[in-house]
Design an enzyme around this catalytic site. Structure first.
Site, short mmCIF file in Angstrom:
data_model
loop_
_atom_site.label_atom_id
_atom_site.label_comp_id
_atom_site.label_asym_id
_atom_site.label_seq_id
_atom_site.Cartn_x
_atom_site.Cartn_y
_atom_site.Cartn_z
N GLU A 187 -9.13 10.11 -17.85
CA GLU A 187 -10.50 10.62 -17.69
C GLU A 187 -10.92 11.36 -18.96
OE1 GLU A 187 -14.03 11.71 -17.02
OE2 GLU A 187 -13.08 10.50 -15.44
N HIS A 431 -10.69 21.00 21.12
CA HIS A 431 -9.35 21.29 20.61
C HIS A 431 -8.34 20.44 21.38
CE1 HIS A 431 -5.90 23.62 19.17
NE2 HIS A 431 -5.47 23.59 20.43
#
Length: 452
Positions: A187, A431
């Site tokens: 990069e 949950h």
């Protein structure tokens, strides 16, 4: 692109994510023993089969799209369209579009012809950017390829160098690493995933390093000869030495995509639309490029995301019907990057919010403490919420971890409805789920954190 569905369906989102899903399945099989399932022998991945399944998915979606268009009475012409010069200065006259036959057009219906239209939408998409030939990375379809060609690859390379560490680059780095290739990510900027909140990109960088993906940032490619990619430190100036190299059989150039506007230059001259130096068609707030001529998708300077082009298309239809569509707020659109771990975000990063003058409050919750993530065995990642300190209004939601691209919806809606952390805290999240992480991050901004 001579197939329905454009970049996303043919050489973008769909085939790339099919590759990534195949890699995820392979990794699941490799780790099956951890979950009590014994696999005889050593699993291998068959890239030819991966390629075949990818193509099946693509062709099925193209067939479905073709059927939808037919059922809606939409005529599809194969060819290259050019808007003819106006024969009159009279405003509002229908425009003529000349359609030049293409090689794959074999029926009378797709011969050269002319149609008229009261409104025109330009949506010619994009194509991969390429690097200067001085880098030695001339795309040949064999040892140097772009993101387009690699999606037709049917062999597993032993080594891959990926030039460019944006969304496309990190997705391919993740894929090839997961199927067992040696990977180097190169990069030019000082960090991978520029534009992503640093707290999020750092998680990905750490995960990649643990998996053996080599990463070189702040460097530029200097040559590629005899299977060796060489690169140099950008900060070394004129005296820079070739500071690194990687022996690789394949190089994938992933330095972004540019608007596919070269063929529109004649059209631009004919009807007075403007194309900027980067190749983008200029539009106003209503996506108008000229009189009754709209432009959308990768052709204009907006986020190059399929769902953004989709939204822009809907906006155009509403506008030409005389409705008053809500303008697209590009600062608040949803983003998804499908590397492992996944990334998803909407709204401002912490840095961008501060730069915009907000006094911010930040909440970060790690997936390491989440029950569902532990069950899955995927605990790398976190959820980060950025809010205005005084009001609690959400400014940004940033996620990295398991299946976060499927979890962003609640955060995206909260930002665009300008919800506050206190309002979100009043709602119940199921949950054990991964999605409860967003709820807990919002609750903690009220000063009543459940687990931290």
């Amino acid at each position: 692109m001579n197939k329905l569905g454009g970049t996303c369906l043919n050489v973008g989102c769909i085939p790339a994510k099919e590759f990534l899903e195949s890699a995820a399945v392979f990794q699941t099989v490799l780790s099956a023993k951890e979950f009590g399932t014994d696999i005889d022998g050593s699993p291998t991945i068959n890239m030819a089969e991966v390629q075949a399944r990818k193509q099946q998915v693509v062709e099925k979606l193209i067939k479905g799209l073709s059927g939808t268009l037919k059922n809606r009475g939409i005529t599809v012409y194969s060819g290259v369209g050019t808007i003819a010069p106006s024969e009159s200065s009279e405003s509002g006259r229908p425009k003529k579009v000349l359609i030049e036959n293409t090689e794959n057009a074999t029926t009378q219906e797709t011969a050269d012809q002319e149609i008229t239209a009261n409104h025109i939408l330009l949506a010619t998409g994009s194509k991969p950017r390429q690097l200067p030939e001085s880098t030695g990375l001339k795309v040949d379809g064999k040892t140097v390829v772009t993101s387009d060609e690699i999606l037709s690859w049917d062999e597993k390379p032993e080594s891959v160098a990926i030039v460019g560490a944006g969304a496309i680059g990190v997705e391919f780095a993740s894929f090839f690493s997961d199927i067992g290739s040696e990977v180097m990510l190169v990069e030019a900027l000082d960090e991978i995933l520029a534009g992503v909140d640093p707290d999020i990109s750092k998680v990905v960088e750490r995960s990649f390093s643990k998996r053996g993906i080599k990463i070189a940032t702040g460097v530029s490619v200097t040559s590629y000869e005899e299977g060796v990619l060489k690169f140099a430190d950008n900060k070394a100036g004129d005296k820079k030495d070739e500071s690194g190299e990687f022996k690789t059989e394949l190089v994938i150039v992933c330095v972004g995509r540019r608007p596919n506007s070269d063929s529109l230059k004649e059209t631009a001259l004919n009807v007075g639309i403007e194309i900027d130096d980067a190749g983008f068609v200029k539009v106003d707030e209503n996506l108008l490029a000229g009189e009754n001529i709209y432009a959308a998708g990768d052709l204009i300077n907006s986020p190059q995301l399929a769902h953004i082009g989709f939204a822009e298309g809907i906006f155009v239809v509403k506008h030409l019907l005389g409705e008053d569509p809500l303008p697209i707020d590009y600062e608040k659109v949803p983003w998804g990057i499908y590397c492992q771990p996944e990334i998803a975000f909407a709204g401002l990063t912490e840095r961008a919010a501060a730069d915009a003058g907000y006094e911010v409050a930040v909440s970060k919750h790690s997936f390491a403490a989440n029950g569902r993530a532990q069950i899955l065995g995927e605990t790398d990642g976190l959820v980060k919420v950025v809010a205005e300190k005084e009001t609690g209004k959400l400014l940004g939601v940033h996620m990295v971890g398991p299946w976060v691209t499927e979890q962003l919806g609640a955060g995206y809606l909260a930002i665009n409805w300008e919800a506050s952390a206190g309002e979100i805290a009043d709602f119940i999240f199921p949950h054990p789920t991964l999605s409860e992480m967003f709820g807990e991050a919002a609750i903690s901004l009220t000063g009543r954190s459940l687990h931290a």
